[in-house]
Design a protein around this motif. Structure first.
Motif, PDB file in Angstrom:
ATOM      1  N   GLY A  38      42.305  -5.343  34.198  1.00 26.41           N
ATOM      2  CA  GLY A  38      42.111  -3.918  33.979  1.00 26.41           C
ATOM      3  C   GLY A  38      40.644  -3.542  34.090  1.00 26.41           C
ATOM      4  N   GLY A  39      39.783  -4.373  33.509  1.00 30.29           N
ATOM      5  CA  GLY A  39      38.348  -4.126  33.605  1.00 30.29           C
ATOM      6  C   GLY A  39      37.853  -4.200  35.036  1.00 30.29           C
ATOM      7  N   ALA A  40      38.355  -5.196  35.801  1.00 29.86           N
ATOM      8  CA  ALA A  40      37.943  -5.328  37.205  1.00 29.86           C
ATOM      9  C   ALA A  40      38.377  -4.119  38.015  1.00 29.86           C
ATOM     10  N   PHE A  41      39.615  -3.668  37.807  1.00 33.70           N
ATOM     11  CA  PHE A  41      40.090  -2.466  38.486  1.00 33.70           C
ATOM     12  C   PHE A  41      39.267  -1.246  38.069  1.00 33.70           C
ATOM     13  N   GLY A  48      31.460  -7.317  22.852  1.00 33.70           N
ATOM     14  CA  GLY A  48      30.871  -8.104  23.932  1.00 33.70           C
ATOM     15  C   GLY A  48      30.465  -7.286  25.142  1.00 33.70           C
ATOM     16  N   PRO A  49      31.418  -6.595  25.815  1.00 35.79           N
ATOM     17  CA  PRO A  49      31.057  -5.806  26.995  1.00 35.79           C
ATOM     18  C   PRO A  49      30.090  -4.667  26.682  1.00 35.79           C
ATOM     19  N   GLY A  51      41.572  -2.102  29.145  1.00 33.27           N
ATOM     20  CA  GLY A  51      40.482  -2.735  29.890  1.00 33.27           C
ATOM     21  C   GLY A  51      39.902  -1.815  30.934  1.00 33.27           C
ATOM     22  N   PHE A  52      40.769  -1.049  31.603  1.00 30.19           N
ATOM     23  CA  PHE A  52      40.324  -0.077  32.605  1.00 30.19           C
ATOM     24  C   PHE A  52      39.371   0.938  31.979  1.00 30.19           C
ATOM     25  N   GLY A  53      39.776   1.495  30.837  1.00 28.49           N
ATOM     26  CA  GLY A  53      38.952   2.515  30.192  1.00 28.49           C
ATOM     27  C   GLY A  53      37.669   1.960  29.623  1.00 28.49           C
ATOM     28  N   LEU A  54      37.760   0.786  28.966  1.00 26.25           N
ATOM     29  CA  LEU A  54      36.576   0.206  28.332  1.00 26.25           C
ATOM     30  C   LEU A  54      35.537  -0.196  29.362  1.00 26.25           C
TER      31      LEU A  54
END
Length: 526
Positions: free
Chosen positions: A411-414, A148-149, A283-286
């Motif tokens: 994690g993605g937002a950060f 998705g992302p 999530g941070f890495g992706l």
């Protein structure tokens, strides 16, 4: 004959759930490449247009942890169907918005509907598989989470380059209608959904309100902090206080009240704590790398939105092929820690290798790093999806799953916020360093300026203007080099972040889910 029909229904439900989840996750990133076009069409600044991204993210991260409660209150099928319809309706309104703030409002509504498309899809999907097949189910769902992302910027870039930006939202309409009809026709209610007594399910108003204020304020800070100069802005300071007070009240209340909206007591499980921390890291890495790469190649290397999107296809393709194998390996008893360790190693390799790219690096250089990221994300996503609920009671599993999904989004937002801030600061540092090395008496600098000046004069430019233009060209080249180095530093930071969080892998129980636990996951999931 009955067996063939059941197999057909299973396939339809799996496709519906995966499509809905991918559709939701695509919308977290597809708008990023269209902000310039949106701001120009609607007569808004680029900074105001960024609210189109922020509004969706805020609504999404608020709703995701509440999906367990909402599914229980309204019934899983009813809540899922209503969310698909709301998401589809909001997509139509987004595509037909005549002003920026109308678009921002409907993006917020779209984010509310999209929250269930991720968490609830997972539970419905798991219901379709036998206990010994849950690893494969996790692989299939994890594939959607990663794709998705990744595919968002690809699809968004193609649409922006060839069509009107409204199509970014309009493409959800036929998919949403089909998903709603298939859900209504083929998804069965769980046994406890037929006689829901809402009076027996108290609404935790304080918990929901404090979560909304705390998480909403935190998400706003992460999304807008860089553009608003962080704590120099009064609104950021107020919202920081709101985030601290809201989240503090939420944690205290959920741990002390008799009927919490989100049972935070499940966090006593060491395995869930470890899974959530590592999911945050994933999530941070992706999201951080998916944000950095298209911005870097478009701003520095001159890629079009379509070209930058196409450059990410190798990573998406290798993920598609890797996920089912990883899920099957888990189903056969391969210990999750082996996959998690490999995922960390590949992400570290991805970040370090990307940081070594030269300004003239070709697409093949990045194909290798994209493949590392794709396989690495798969090795983290699938095992962590399964491990999040190991050791939890059936009644606690929905809360464990929703918390795990929330940590991925946070994690993605950060990741995006930190990459944006870090790249901006590193650009200023690298530019200052490069400027300090340009001494007026440097013969190489003089030769470079003279060569550019003579070349412009040869093309018919006035000598005085040619010299001024030469300085401008040199300044542009210097800024380009500083910006490239800043983005490469961002990739290196991702690698360092993964290295520093390796010890958290020790929190994971080195075991796989047994058949009985997998069956409970399917029964208790959203």
């Amino acid at each position: 004959m009955e067996g063939e029909r059941n197999k057909f229904i299973k396939i339809i439900i799996v496709i519906t759930c995966i499509t809905a989840a991918i559709m939701e996750l695509i919308d977290t990133s597809i708008v990023n490449v269209a902000l310039t076009n949106i701001s120009g069409t609607l007569g808004a600044t680029l900074e105001d247009a960024s609210w189109v991204v922020t509004a969706y993210a805020i609504a999404n991260v608020i709703v995701i942890p509440l999906t367990g409660f909402l599914s229980r209150y309204f019934g899983r099928k009813n809540y899922y169907l209503a969310s698909i319809i709301l998401f589809t309706l909001a997509s139509y309104m987004c595509g037909n918005s005549s002003s920026l703030w109308m678009l921002v409002f409907w993006r917020f509504v779209q984010g509310i509907g999209g929250g269930a498309l991720l968490s609830v899809s997972q539970g419905i999907l798991f219901d379709q598989f036998k206990p010994e097949e849950k690893g494969i189910a996790g692989g299939i769902f994890g594939m959607g989470i990663v794709i998705g992302p990744t595919i968002g910027p690809i699809l968004g870039g193609y649409i922006v380059d060839n069509y009107h930006w409204a199509l970014i939202f309009d493409i959800n309409i036929p998919i949403g209608i089909a998903a709603a009809l298939l859900t209504w026709k083929f998804v069965d209610k769980k046994a406890d959904e037929y006689n829901i007594d809402k009076k027996s399910i108290p609404i935790d108003y304080i918990g929901i309100l404090s979560l909304t204020i705390g998480v909403g304020a935190l998400q706003y800070i992460l999304e807008k902090g860089q553009s608003d100069d962080w704590f120099e802005d009064e609104n950021i300071r107020y919202l920081t206080a709101a985030a601290i007070l809201g989240l503090g009240l939420f944690i205290w209340w959920e741990l002390t009240t008799k009927n919490p909206a989100i049972n935070l007591r499940v966090m006593k499980s060491r395995n869930l704590i470890g899974s959530n921390i590592l999911t945050f890291v994933c999530g941070f890495g992706l999201f951080g790398s998916v944000y950095l790469f298209p911005v870097m190649v478009q701003r520095v290397m001159g890629y079009t939105p379509t070209e930058s999107g196409l450059s990410m296809i190798p990573g998406a393709l290798v993920t598609i092929f890797a996920m089912p194998f990883i899920g099957a390996g888990l189903g056969k008893g391969v210990k999750p820690i082996y996959f998690v360790s490999l995922g960390f190693a590949l992400f570290i390799l991805h970040g370090y290798t990307s940081s070594q790219a030269a300004p003239d690096a070709d697409k093949w250089w990045f194909i290798v790093t994209q493949i590392c990221r794709g396989v690495g994300t798969g090795c983290l996503t699938v095992p962590l999806l399964s491990q999040a609920v190991v050791g939890l009671k059936p009644a606690d599993m929905p809360y464990g799953i929703s918390l795990n999904n929330m940590f991925r989004q946070l994690g993605g937002a950060f990741g995006i916020a930190i990459m944006n801030t870090y790249a901006t600061n590193r650009f200023a540092t690298h530019r200052m360093d490069l400027v300090s090395n340009l001494q007026g008496n440097n013969p190489l600098l003089g030769e470079r300026l003279n060569g550019i000046t003579q070349g412009l004069i040869a093309k018919g430019m006035n000598p005085s203007l040619a010299k001024q233009a030469a300085y401008g060209a040199l300044d542009h080249s210097l800024s380009n080099q500083a910006q490239m180095q800043a983005y490469l530093d961002g990739f290196l930071l991702i690698a360092i972040f993964f290295v520093c969080t390796i010890p958290f892998m020790l929190l994971l129980k080195n075991e796989t889910m047994d058949a009985e636990t997998r069956a409970k996951v399917a029964a208790a999931a959203h």
